[in-house]
Scaffold this motif. Structure first.
Motif, PDB file in Angstrom:
ATOM      1  N   PHE A   1      17.547  62.275   1.094  1.00 28.24           N
ATOM      2  CA  PHE A   1      18.176  62.720  -0.145  1.00 28.24           C
ATOM      3  C   PHE A   1      17.388  62.256  -1.382  1.00 28.24           C
ATOM      4  CE2 PHE A   1      20.019  58.585   0.620  1.00 28.24           C
ATOM      5  CZ  PHE A   1      20.114  58.006  -0.628  1.00 28.24           C
ATOM      6  N   PHE A   2      16.456  61.249  -1.264  1.00 31.06           N
ATOM      7  CA  PHE A   2      15.647  60.885  -2.443  1.00 31.06           C
ATOM      8  C   PHE A   2      14.144  61.065  -2.204  1.00 31.06           C
ATOM      9  CE2 PHE A   2      16.996  56.913  -0.312  1.00 31.06           C
ATOM     10  CZ  PHE A   2      15.771  56.407   0.127  1.00 31.06           C
ATOM     11  N   VAL A   3      13.699  61.480  -1.022  1.00 28.14           N
ATOM     12  CA  VAL A   3      12.288  61.814  -0.785  1.00 28.14           C
ATOM     13  C   VAL A   3      12.212  63.316  -0.578  1.00 28.14           C
ATOM     14  CG1 VAL A   3      10.247  61.471   0.640  1.00 28.14           C
ATOM     15  CG2 VAL A   3      11.844  59.569   0.269  1.00 28.14           C
ATOM     16  N   PRO A   4      11.472  64.064  -1.403  1.00 32.31           N
ATOM     17  CA  PRO A   4      11.416  65.528  -1.292  1.00 32.31           C
ATOM     18  C   PRO A   4      10.895  65.963   0.082  1.00 32.31           C
ATOM     19  CG  PRO A   4      10.446  64.780  -3.369  1.00 32.31           C
ATOM     20  CD  PRO A   4      10.684  63.560  -2.563  1.00 32.31           C
ATOM     21  N   GLU A   5      11.464  67.092   0.561  1.00 33.01           N
ATOM     22  CA  GLU A   5      11.046  67.616   1.864  1.00 33.01           C
ATOM     23  C   GLU A   5       9.577  68.033   1.853  1.00 33.01           C
ATOM     24  OE1 GLU A   5      13.495  70.743   3.223  1.00 33.01           O
ATOM     25  OE2 GLU A   5      15.385  69.592   3.083  1.00 33.01           O
ATOM     26  N   ALA A   6       9.136  68.572   0.744  1.00 32.77           N
ATOM     27  CA  ALA A   6       7.754  69.068   0.669  1.00 32.77           C
ATOM     28  C   ALA A   6       6.757  67.937   0.950  1.00 32.77           C
ATOM     29  CB  ALA A   6       7.501  69.672  -0.694  1.00 32.77           C
ATOM     30  N   ILE A   7       7.063  66.787   0.394  1.00 31.89           N
ATOM     31  CA  ILE A   7       6.145  65.640   0.608  1.00 31.89           C
ATOM     32  C   ILE A   7       6.155  65.224   2.070  1.00 31.89           C
ATOM     33  CG2 ILE A   7       5.723  63.224   0.026  1.00 31.89           C
ATOM     34  CD1 ILE A   7       6.794  63.776  -2.745  1.00 31.89           C
ATOM     35  N   LEU A   8       7.315  65.181   2.641  1.00 30.11           N
ATOM     36  CA  LEU A   8       7.399  64.781   4.046  1.00 30.11           C
ATOM     37  C   LEU A   8       6.695  65.787   4.951  1.00 30.11           C
ATOM     38  CD1 LEU A   8      11.088  63.503   4.205  1.00 30.11           C
ATOM     39  CD2 LEU A   8       9.005  62.139   4.267  1.00 30.11           C
ATOM     40  N   LYS A   9       6.801  67.091   4.601  1.00 26.09           N
ATOM     41  CA  LYS A   9       6.122  68.111   5.406  1.00 26.09           C
ATOM     42  C   LYS A   9       4.599  67.947   5.320  1.00 26.09           C
ATOM     43  CE  LYS A   9       9.686  71.731   5.258  1.00 26.09           C
ATOM     44  NZ  LYS A   9      10.052  73.068   4.752  1.00 26.09           N
ATOM     45  N   GLU A  10       4.119  67.475   4.199  1.00 27.14           N
ATOM     46  CA  GLU A  10       2.680  67.241   4.084  1.00 27.14           C
ATOM     47  C   GLU A  10       2.237  66.065   4.942  1.00 27.14           C
ATOM     48  OE1 GLU A  10       1.592  66.518   0.068  1.00 27.14           O
ATOM     49  OE2 GLU A  10       2.007  68.547  -0.625  1.00 27.14           O
ATOM     50  N   ARG A  11       3.076  65.005   5.002  1.00 21.98           N
ATOM     51  CA  ARG A  11       2.615  63.734   5.560  1.00 21.98           C
ATOM     52  C   ARG A  11       2.983  63.522   7.023  1.00 21.98           C
ATOM     53  NH1 ARG A  11       2.275  60.939   0.441  1.00 21.98           N
ATOM     54  NH2 ARG A  11       1.713  62.642  -0.952  1.00 21.98           N
ATOM     55  N   LEU A  12       4.142  64.045   7.454  1.00 22.67           N
ATOM     56  CA  LEU A  12       4.614  63.662   8.784  1.00 22.67           C
ATOM     57  C   LEU A  12       4.142  64.649   9.855  1.00 22.67           C
ATOM     58  CD1 LEU A  12       8.283  62.536   8.021  1.00 22.67           C
ATOM     59  CD2 LEU A  12       6.186  61.184   7.999  1.00 22.67           C
ATOM     60  N   ASP A  13       4.192  64.176  11.065  1.00 20.14           N
ATOM     61  CA  ASP A  13       3.787  64.986  12.222  1.00 20.14           C
ATOM     62  C   ASP A  13       4.812  66.113  12.446  1.00 20.14           C
ATOM     63  OD1 ASP A  13       1.740  64.945  14.325  1.00 20.14           O
ATOM     64  OD2 ASP A  13       3.479  64.873  15.638  1.00 20.14           O
ATOM     65  N   PRO A  14       4.378  67.306  12.885  1.00 24.57           N
ATOM     66  CA  PRO A  14       5.327  68.421  13.106  1.00 24.57           C
ATOM     67  C   PRO A  14       6.469  68.064  14.056  1.00 24.57           C
ATOM     68  CG  PRO A  14       3.085  69.242  13.096  1.00 24.57           C
ATOM     69  CD  PRO A  14       2.982  67.761  13.020  1.00 24.57           C
ATOM     70  N   GLU A  15       6.185  67.287  15.123  1.00 25.92           N
ATOM     71  CA  GLU A  15       7.252  66.903  16.068  1.00 25.92           C
ATOM     72  C   GLU A  15       8.327  66.076  15.355  1.00 25.92           C
ATOM     73  OE1 GLU A  15       4.131  66.879  16.733  1.00 25.92           O
ATOM     74  OE2 GLU A  15       3.938  68.224  18.443  1.00 25.92           O
ATOM     75  N   THR A  16       7.877  65.177  14.468  1.00 25.80           N
ATOM     76  CA  THR A  16       8.825  64.347  13.724  1.00 25.80           C
ATOM     77  C   THR A  16       9.659  65.216  12.786  1.00 25.80           C
ATOM     78  OG1 THR A  16       7.201  62.565  13.771  1.00 25.80           O
ATOM     79  CG2 THR A  16       9.025  62.305  12.255  1.00 25.80           C
ATOM     80  N   LEU A  17       8.997  66.179  12.139  1.00 28.63           N
ATOM     81  CA  LEU A  17       9.705  67.080  11.239  1.00 28.63           C
ATOM     82  C   LEU A  17      10.767  67.881  11.992  1.00 28.63           C
ATOM     83  CD1 LEU A  17       6.688  68.391   9.106  1.00 28.63           C
ATOM     84  CD2 LEU A  17       8.456  66.785   8.369  1.00 28.63           C
ATOM     85  N   GLU A  18      10.397  68.279  13.212  1.00 27.91           N
ATOM     86  CA  GLU A  18      11.353  69.046  14.038  1.00 27.91           C
ATOM     87  C   GLU A  18      12.551  68.184  14.394  1.00 27.91           C
ATOM     88  OE1 GLU A  18      11.445  71.563  18.230  1.00 27.91           O
ATOM     89  OE2 GLU A  18       9.562  70.712  17.498  1.00 27.91           O
ATOM     90  N   SER A  19      12.339  66.931  14.787  1.00 31.14           N
ATOM     91  CA  SER A  19      13.445  66.045  15.146  1.00 31.14           C
ATOM     92  C   SER A  19      14.334  65.733  13.948  1.00 31.14           C
ATOM     93  CB  SER A  19      12.892  64.739  15.741  1.00 31.14           C
ATOM     94  OG  SER A  19      12.113  64.062  14.772  1.00 31.14           O
ATOM     95  N   LEU A  20      13.754  65.784  12.745  1.00 30.71           N
ATOM     96  CA  LEU A  20      14.531  65.541  11.547  1.00 30.71           C
ATOM     97  C   LEU A  20      15.279  66.792  11.085  1.00 30.71           C
ATOM     98  CD1 LEU A  20      12.008  63.391   9.481  1.00 30.71           C
ATOM     99  CD2 LEU A  20      14.173  62.618  10.451  1.00 30.71           C
ATOM    100  N   GLY A  21      14.910  67.937  11.658  1.00 26.60           N
ATOM    101  CA  GLY A  21      15.569  69.196  11.295  1.00 26.60           C
ATOM    102  C   GLY A  21      14.981  69.830  10.055  1.00 26.60           C
ATOM    103  N   LEU A  22      13.778  69.385   9.661  1.00 27.71           N
ATOM    104  CA  LEU A  22      13.153  69.956   8.478  1.00 27.71           C
ATOM    105  C   LEU A  22      12.449  71.267   8.805  1.00 27.71           C
ATOM    106  CD1 LEU A  22      11.652  66.754   6.781  1.00 27.71           C
ATOM    107  CD2 LEU A  22      13.735  67.979   6.179  1.00 27.71           C
ATOM    108  N   ILE A  23      12.034  71.421  10.031  1.00 23.69           N
ATOM    109  CA  ILE A  23      11.479  72.706  10.492  1.00 23.69           C
ATOM    110  C   ILE A  23      12.168  73.063  11.785  1.00 23.69           C
ATOM    111  CG2 ILE A  23       9.232  72.354   9.379  1.00 23.69           C
ATOM    112  CD1 ILE A  23       8.134  71.490  12.101  1.00 23.69           C
ATOM    113  N   LYS A  24      12.070  74.392  12.085  1.00 22.47           N
ATOM    114  CA  LYS A  24      12.767  74.833  13.300  1.00 22.47           C
ATOM    115  C   LYS A  24      11.957  74.507  14.534  1.00 22.47           C
ATOM    116  CE  LYS A  24      15.294  78.550  10.979  1.00 22.47           C
ATOM    117  NZ  LYS A  24      15.542  79.986  10.878  1.00 22.47           N
TER     118      LYS A  24
END
Length: 1358
Positions: free
Chosen positions: A113-136
């Protein structure tokens, strides 16, 4: 990642205090401004906190709230936290524990809620993003990334060249090439370009390329094109690629990059339109190739230097020529331009120092500035920066100079307005320039003049020293014999202390020449040229060679002088032509020469002794001689050399005193030698003018300026007194500290050198320092001796001129106070002045010796002896007359010489006349002074010696503390000592026994001679010669003897404690007995000489031969003594011919001179009256003829009362003969035939035998007993003296005293018998079983000399 470790207590007590501490830490870190390091520290702190959550040590919600609060601290805090999550993503993904990965996922989810999703999508691994629900789906996300990257980086935009119309490019070129002098601005032209691009569909990159081409052809329109490019600007990298492509086009062999291209590249860099790092990679050659080329240049330079030094055979020369031809052919194919250097030059031309400095940092030292164009460009930039300051502070008076117009570039380095501004850029520019400042002599002069101005008003000393070391001196080496620059540089250097200058010269000589290929070559060429000149240098071509040396020295003096000094050390005959050839040097070169001489002297690789360890090395002698000649002739600063000698003395090394000796001799004209003629010695007893004219072997003229320079150097650096004290202390150090393992001959030589230099140096100070300077620097005598531990003779030597100055000053004061012209008044004032000055000295000398010394000598007598000189005692009238006559002869010769021009004749005559008047005035002045001194001594003499002390002890102390130490101090002092003894006698000084003094001097010379050095032997011989002259004069004529000796207290034969009553003629020694005494002295000298010659010891033989040579005018006078000496010296000649050549030379020289003196020798009976004794046995009391003899050879242990009694016996005999008692005694036929007389004779014989045994035992015991026992024996003998004195005064004698008297009479009787029998054996009884072979040899002397008459008068020495 973590570099910041948080305390564990924070996490354990998180809710209580840990949270607060952590937040406080983060706030402090965000407030820091440390060029990015604060971001790393914040990341580390966040990492530690998040890692505790992953480990399960902290609750998730607590940490999430803290992280949320921290987002307000910085704007980029979400990005920083995302970086931390990225690192943790990688680390937790590799862990096997699933729970830690879950903790991480939950933590990131809580922070969404205080770190923008766009930044996390740039920095984190796709598998991690998927587990967080940021990508399908991670797979689809990866595919999408690949497509986007391909489109961005790999897909090229294609232009249809057919669609481009040439008309558009033609219009573009026309637009850019129009006249820009009107109101046309870059903004208007840019709008036209945009229209052309749109209308004709032009490629923007090609348009940019054409803009650059036009700019290149119109490089003078910087302002217009730079603003146009800035407005048109696409990506900087695009511009850089286009420029790089242009540079690459010229990287082919035999291609030359145009200067205009360098200019636009420099301009774009200067205005930050492109980055240097981006453009630098497009330039050729590579940095590695540049480094390789630099190394190759250095190796080639060294190889050339080696070839210049090596001896090359003709066959090798032809091979070298062929190789050089091949290299030249290879060089014909020119390599590509060095584009980095071209860009560097362009940057310097426009004043972009920042980028130019960056390029030079990439290259080896001085590689860039070794190219003349770059060096000149940098020089021009330095000109611009120093111009305002130079105009304000550096321009000399009367100089106009050319005005340098500043650059229009506002970004160029700011001109320096003050010396502090030089720190900003100028000094660093000069350091990059290095030796290549030589390309611009005008700038060189400007920098030097700024340095001179700065030394007067500012404090940037270290900076200017660095510039001198790294820039000015190396640049001077590369200049072509520029004497003006050398003098200009000296104007700066002379403001530095010599320590700084010498350090600069040392760096220049030993390190600078190896730093650059050009300097390596220059050094080799200088050495080659120096060899060429030195091979051809002679006395005849000094002028031509001197000019060549001067030209060579202007640029590279250190290398030239180093080679010249090495040649002088080998060939000392080069010294004179070399010194004469140095007249064309600059002031800087003279200073460098002084440094080079000191460095050569201090060379640790050179031994200062020859391999035989007996003499000083010839190289040191050559350098010392060069020092004296060079420093006298040329205005070179002496401080460094004098300090070097002082430091060597401090270190206990006396070899280098040779240098000081030569310098003082040449610069001040003060010569020290023990080989003076009698005429020179006489001249040395006069004033300064007489000394200069007649006292030295070489007439050293025109020393006024050089001696003044030497004096100033000593006073300015406070070295006068330290040098004196160190030399005085070092004399004993030579023997006891320095001379441990050295050969005795060398130790003696070093001792003499140290002593002679002290005498010479002290003489220089006394004659050149003003009264105030001398008194201010020389402390009192007690401080010199007690505090500085100066030997007494040296201390008085230094103090003597001070006393003379003070007395004269006080005398002048008293004369001015009471104006009176009467001579008597002047004398009284002089005596009063002496009392005022010398009274503190009398008090001060008491502390120099134990209290018992002053029981025999008065401090006043001691101080008077040590404070006077020959100048005070006598006027050398004959010396003055001789020099005046010489000058008259010179005037006559000048007048008679027709070849001399009239004006020169006049000058020479005036000079000789002035000198003549000076000498006459000086003689008159000295005569008045001597009269005053003699009057003073006449008044003082009654208080010199104590009446209560025995004369024997008085003479002992006088010899020990006064006469012997001073007679070997210098030749003048040797004469002084002899004349002082004569003066004390002539003054009728109470309680001074002249006879005893002379006897003690002549009777025990063995030990004194053995302990002398070579030069001391010369001085001791001169002293003995002067003493013998006086004795010989008294011996030669009865009238002289009666006039100068009879009725004088010094010739009393009874020594009463009450002193001289002056009325008893029977107490005086008559003339004939005095002749006996003189014969005895000659015999003692012969015996001592033969003893020394027979020892076989080098020192004994050398010293006695020197002494004998010195006393040859007065000794030997007796034929049989001369024959004994001649025989022994001849034996020395035979023995030493092949063993010790120096002894052989001395012996041969003496032998030849002795033979020439034979005609002046007389038989013994002519030297003194030799009576034949009566045949009948007479009572001992009447056996008083001159044949009565005791033991003359061992009379040194007799008492003075014994001497007195023997004198008395002689006088009684004379009185009896005169009174008529002689007739009565003749009538008595055989007085010894009565029973009483026979019994008495038997008793006397028994006592005499016992006494003889005791005496032999005592003598043998003395040879074997230690010093303490001998002193005990002396004390016992002294007690017996007092008893005998009582007997001499009429007191009743005890039996032991009676035995002594009878023994003495008996010994006389034996003497008569031995004379009758004609026995020539030694009068000293010896035990045949105990005497050695050497003693047996020594007794051969007695076959040539019979002391039977000479010893009838026994003058003893205790």
């Amino acid at each position: 990642m973590a570099t910041l470790i948080l305390p564990g207590e924070w996490f354990k007590n998180w809710e209580k205090s840990g949270k607060h501490e952590f937040v406080q830490l983060c706030k402090e870190l965000t407030e820091k401004t440390d060029h990015g390091s604060e971001v790393r520290d914040i990341q580390a702190a966040l990492y530690e906190l998040c890692w505790q959550v992953v480990q399960g040590n902290l609750k998730l919600d607590l940490v999430a709230s803290v992280l949320g609060d921290m987002m307000e601290l910085r704007d980029d805090m979400p990005s920083i936290l995302a970086d931390v999550f990225s690192i943790l993503d990688l680390e937790t993904g590799a862990l096997e524990e699933k729970n830690k990965r879950d903790h991480y996922t939950q933590l990131v989810g809580a922070c969404l809620f205080f770190v923008p999703e766009a930044i996390l999508k740039e920095r984190l691994d796709p598998e991690t993003l998927e587990s967080l629900g940021l990508i399908k789906q991670a797979h689809q996300f990866n595919q999408k990334i690949v497509k986007i990257k391909t489109k961005l980086f790999y897909k090229q935009q294609k232009f249809n060249l057919l669609r481009e119309e040439n008309e558009g490019y033609a219009k573009l070129i026309t637009e850019l090439g129009q006249d820009l002098s009107g109101n046309i601005t870059s903004h208007l032209v840019l709008e036209s370009i945009k229209s052309l691009i749109g209308c004709f569909n032009l490629d923007p990159n090609r348009v940019l390329d054409i803009i650059l081409e036009v700019y290149e052809s119109r490089s003078d329109q910087d302002e217009f094109f730079l603003s146009l490019i800035k407005s048109y600007m696409c990506e900087p990298l695009t511009l850089c690629h286009i420029l790089g492509f242009k540079f690459k086009f010229y990287q082919e062999p035999n291609e030359e990059t145009p200067k205009s291209l360098y200019h636009i590249a420099a301009a774009l860099l200067h205005h930050n339109l492109i980055e240097l790092e981006d453009l630098y990679v497009h330039l050729m050659p590579l940095d590695a190739a540049i480094v390789e080329e630099h190394k190759r240049d250095i190796s080639e330079a060294k190889q050339i230097a080696r070839k210049l030094v090596m001896v090359v055979l003709p066959s090798e020369k032809s091979e070298d020529k062929e190789k050089e031809k091949e290299k030249e052919e290879e060089k014909n194919e020119k390599p590509p331009d060095n584009q980095k250097l071209g860009l560097l030059e362009a940057l310097l031309r426009i004043g972009d120092w920042h980028h130019a400095q960056s390029i030079m940092d990439q290259m080896p030292s001085f590689y860039a500035t070794s190219h003349k164009a770059i060096a000149l460009a940098l020089c021009q930039l330095v000109h611009l920066t120093v111009e305002p300051l130079y105009r304000r502070a550096g321009v000399p008076k009367g100089a106009r100079g050319c005005v340098v117009h500043p650059l229009r570039n506002k970004r160029a380095p700011r001109p320096a307005e003050s010396f502090e501004d030089l720190r900003r850029d100028t000094f660093s520019m000069l350091c990059y320039l290095g030796p290549h400042l030589s390309h611009d002599p005008i700038l060189f002069a400007k920098i030097v003049r700024l340095g001179k101005a700065f030394m007067k008003e500012d404090t940037l000393l270290s900076c200017f020293l660095s510039i001198a070391d790294q820039v000015l001196l190396p640049s001077l080496s590369l200049m072509e014999c520029n004497a003006c620059m050398s003098e200009e540089l000296w104007g700066l250097f002379k403001l530095f202390p010599y320590q700084h200058r010498y350090r600069l010269y040392g760096q220049w000589k030993n390190e600078t020449y190896s730093s650059h290929p050009l300097l390596v070559k220059v050094k080799a060429q200088t050495v080659e040229r120096a060899k060429y000149i030195m091979k051809r240098l002679t006395k005849e071509n000094v002028k031509q060679s001197g000019r060549q040396i001067g030209k060579l020295s202007h640029s590279n003096p250190t290398i030239l002088f180093d080679y010249m000094l090495s040649q002088i050390q080998w060939y000392d005959n080069l010294i004179v032509p070399v010194v004469d050839s140095l007249k064309y040097l600059t002031s800087l070169n003279y200073d460098v020469l002084a440094y080079c001489i000191i460095e050569a002297l201090a060379n640790p690789e050179k031994e200062k002794m020859k391999h035989d360890d007996t003499t000083i090395s010839s190289w040191l002698q050559s350098l010392a001689s060069l020092c004296g000649a060079v420093f006298r002739k040329y205005p070179i600063e002496l401080a460094g050399l004098l300090q070097y000698v002082t430091n060597q003395l401090k270190a206990g090394k006396s070899f280098d005193l040779l240098i000081l000796k030569e310098v003082v001799q040449k610069m001040a004209g003060i010569e020290i030698t023990d080989e003076m003629t009698s005429e020179q010695l006489e001249a040395m007893t006069g004033g300064e003018q007489l000394k200069a004219e007649g006292g030295y072997f070489g007439q050293i003229r025109n020393t006024k300026k050089s001696s003044q320079r030497l004096k100033d150097a000593l006073l300015d650096h406070e070295l006068a007194l330290p040098l004196c004290l160190l030399m005085a202390q070092q004399r004993n150090g030579v023997v006891f500290l320095e001379g441990g393992e050295k050969h005795l001959k060398l130790v003696g030589h070093l001792y003499d050198q140290c002593h002679d230099t002290l005498v010479q140096f002290g003489g220089f100070l006394a004659s050149n320092l003003s009264t105030e300077d001398y008194i201010k620097r020389v402390p009192s005598i007690d401080i010199l001796c007690n505090q500085f531990h100066t030997p007494h003779d040296a201390a008085f030597f230094l103090s003597r001129p001070m006393y003379a100055h003070q007395i004269l000053s006080k005398y002048d004061e008293l004369k001015k106070a009471e104006k009176g012209n009467r001579q008597q008044q002047k004398v009284h004032k002089y005596v009063a002045a002496c009392e005022q000055v010398m009274t503190p000295v009398h008090e001060a000398v008491v502390s120099l010796h134990p209290a018992r010394v002053w029981d025999d000598l008065r401090p006043q007598f001691y101080a008077t002896f040590w404070s006077l000189t020959m100048y005070d005692l006598a006027v050398p009238h004959s010396a003055y007359e001789r020099e005046v006559n010489k000058l008259k002869a010179q005037i006559k010769a000048i007048e008679e010489n027709p070849e001399i021009p009239l004006n020169k004749k006049k000058k020479e005559k005036e000079r000789c006349t002035a000198l003549q008047e000076k000498l006459q005035e000086e003689e008159k002045k000295q005569l008045e002074h001597v009269q005053r001194v003699l009057h003073r001594l006449k008044l003082e003499k009654d208080n010199w010696l104590l009446a209560k002390s025995t004369k024997n002890e008085t003479i002992t102390k006088f010899l020990q503390l006064c006469l012997f130490p001073r007679c070997i101090f210098s030749s003048i002092d040797a004469v002084y000592c002899a004349r002082f003894v004569e003066l004390v006698h002539q003054q009728k000084t109470p309680n001074f026994c002249t006879l005893l003094c002379y006897d003690r001097v002549f009777s025990a010379i063995i030990y004194t001679v053995a302990s002398c050095t070579e030069n001391e032997s010369h001085r001791y011989g001169r002293f003995l010669c002067c003493m013998l002259e006086t004795v010989t004069r008294w011996h030669s004529d009865r009238a002289i003897y009666e006039k100068e000796c009879v009725n004088y207290p010094g010739f009393l034969t009874i020594f009463r404690a009450t002193g001289f009553d002056g009325g008893n003629k029977a107490d005086q020694l008559d003339y004939e007995n005095f002749r006996h005494v003189v014969h005895k002295w000659h015999y003692m000298l012969t015996k001592a000489s033969v003893h020394c010659l027979e020892t076989g010891d080098y020192t004994h033989i050398r010293n006695i031969l020197i002494v004998l040579t010195k006393i040859l005018p007065c000794y030997p006078k007796v034929l049989n003594l001369g024959q004994a000496l001649e025989c022994r010296v001849h034996k020395i000649c035979l023995e030493e011919k092949d063993k010790r050549p120096d002894l052989y030379a001395l012996a041969m020289g003496y032998s030849g001179r002795l033979k020439s003196q034979k005609v002046h020798m007389v038989p013994e009976n002519e030297f003194h009256h030799k009576e034949q004794p009566a045949r009948s046995a007479t009572p001992a009391s009447q056996q008083n003829g001159p044949g009565s003899t005791g033991k003359p050879a061992t009379s040194t242990n007799k008492t003075e009362e014994g001497t007195a009694s023997s004198f008395l016996t002689v006088k009684e005999r004379d009185d009896k003969e005169k009174s008529g008692k002689e007739k009565k005694e003749k009538k008595e036929k055989t007085p010894g035939s009565t029973p009483e007389t026979k019994a008495e004779n038997r008793r006397e014989k028994q006592r005499d035998e016992r006494a003889g045994k005791e005496e032999r035992a005592a003598r043998e015991g003395k040879e074997k007993t230690p010093k303490a026992d001998r002193e005990k024996v002396k004390a016992e003998e002294k007690s017996s003296k007092d008893d005998k004195a009582k007997a001499g005064n009429g007191e009743p004698m005890e039996p032991s005293r009676e035995r002594d008297a009878i023994k003495e009479s008996k010994s006389k009787e034996k003497g008569d018998r031995s004379a009758v029998a004609g026995s020539l054996k030694s009068p000293v009884p010896r035990s045949e079983s105990a005497e050695s072979e050497r003693d047996h040899k020594r007794r051969k002397l007695d076959s040539h000399s019979s002391p039977s008459h000479s010893s009838s008068v026994k003058v003893s020495m205790a």
